[in-house]
Write a protein that holds these residues in place. Structure first.
Motif, PDB file in Angstrom:
ATOM      1  N   ARG A  26       0.845  -1.200   0.000  1.00 51.61           N
ATOM      2  CA  ARG A  26       0.000   0.000   0.000  1.00 51.61           C
ATOM      3  C   ARG A  26       0.878   1.247   0.000  1.00 51.61           C
ATOM      4  O   ARG A  26       2.055   1.201   0.349  1.00 51.61           O
ATOM      5  CB  ARG A  26      -0.939   0.002   1.196  1.00 51.61           C
ATOM      6  CG  ARG A  26      -0.286   0.208   2.528  1.00 51.61           C
ATOM      7  CD  ARG A  26      -1.306   0.213   3.680  1.00 51.61           C
ATOM      8  NE  ARG A  26      -0.693   0.644   4.901  1.00 51.61           N
ATOM      9  CZ  ARG A  26      -0.029  -0.137   5.750  1.00 51.61           C
ATOM     10  NH1 ARG A  26       0.117  -1.420   5.473  1.00 51.61           N
ATOM     11  NH2 ARG A  26       0.491   0.355   6.846  1.00 51.61           N
ATOM     12  N   ASP A  28       0.766   4.951   1.678  1.00 50.95           N
ATOM     13  CA  ASP A  28       0.131   5.810   2.682  1.00 50.95           C
ATOM     14  C   ASP A  28       0.622   7.236   2.493  1.00 50.95           C
ATOM     15  O   ASP A  28       1.493   7.708   3.222  1.00 50.95           O
ATOM     16  CB  ASP A  28       0.453   5.328   4.098  1.00 50.95           C
ATOM     17  CG  ASP A  28      -0.291   4.069   4.478  1.00 50.95           C
ATOM     18  OD1 ASP A  28      -1.223   3.695   3.752  1.00 50.95           O
ATOM     19  OD2 ASP A  28       0.064   3.471   5.497  1.00 50.95           O
ATOM     20  N   GLN A  77       6.625   6.230   2.855  1.00 52.03           N
ATOM     21  CA  GLN A  77       5.171   6.092   2.731  1.00 52.03           C
ATOM     22  C   GLN A  77       4.769   4.868   1.915  1.00 52.03           C
ATOM     23  O   GLN A  77       3.584   4.606   1.712  1.00 52.03           O
ATOM     24  CB  GLN A  77       4.582   7.349   2.094  1.00 52.03           C
ATOM     25  CG  GLN A  77       4.794   8.575   2.965  1.00 52.03           C
ATOM     26  CD  GLN A  77       4.388   9.857   2.261  1.00 52.03           C
ATOM     27  OE1 GLN A  77       4.448   9.967   1.041  1.00 52.03           O
ATOM     28  NE2 GLN A  77       3.973  10.823   3.048  1.00 52.03           N
TER      29      GLN A  77
END
Length: 83
Positions: A26, A28, A77
Motif C-alpha cells: 500500500r 500511505d 510512505q
C-alpha cells in the motif's frame, strides 16, 4: 529478514535491506503525492527492491526492471512485504 520482521508483516520501504525483493502492499500518502508514483509504475502489487542509495541517502529502486530515484519521505510512505 535481517531486521527481525516476519515475511507477512508490512514495513516501510526505508526499512528494507538493499537488494531484497519486496512487493508493494500500500501507499500511505496524500493523493497529490500518490499520482506521480502511480505514473512511474509504483503500483500496489508490483515487485521492487532497493538497489542502492544516492549520495544524499535517498533510495534508488528497481521497479519491474526500471531504476527510479525516490526521496526518503516518499519511500517511507510505501509499505511492502518480502516475497
Amino acid at each position: 529478514m535481517k531486521n527481525g520482521r516476519s515475511n507477512g508483516s508490512p514495513m516501510s520501504l526505508m526499512d528494507v535491506p538493499l537488494r531484497t525483493a519486496v512487493e508493494l502492499e500500500r501507499i500511505d500518502a496524500p493523493s497529490d503525492e500518490v499520482e506521480p508514483l502511480l505514473e512511474r509504475g509504483i503500483l500496489p502489487g508490483c515487485r521492487l527492491h532497493r538497489v542502492r542509495n544516492s549520495p544524499a541517502g535517498d533510495p534508488i529502486i528497481s521497479v519491474e526492471g526500471t531504476l527510479l530515484a525516490l526521496r526518503r519521505e516518499s519511500a517511507a510512505q510505501l509499505f511492502v512485504r518480502e516475497v
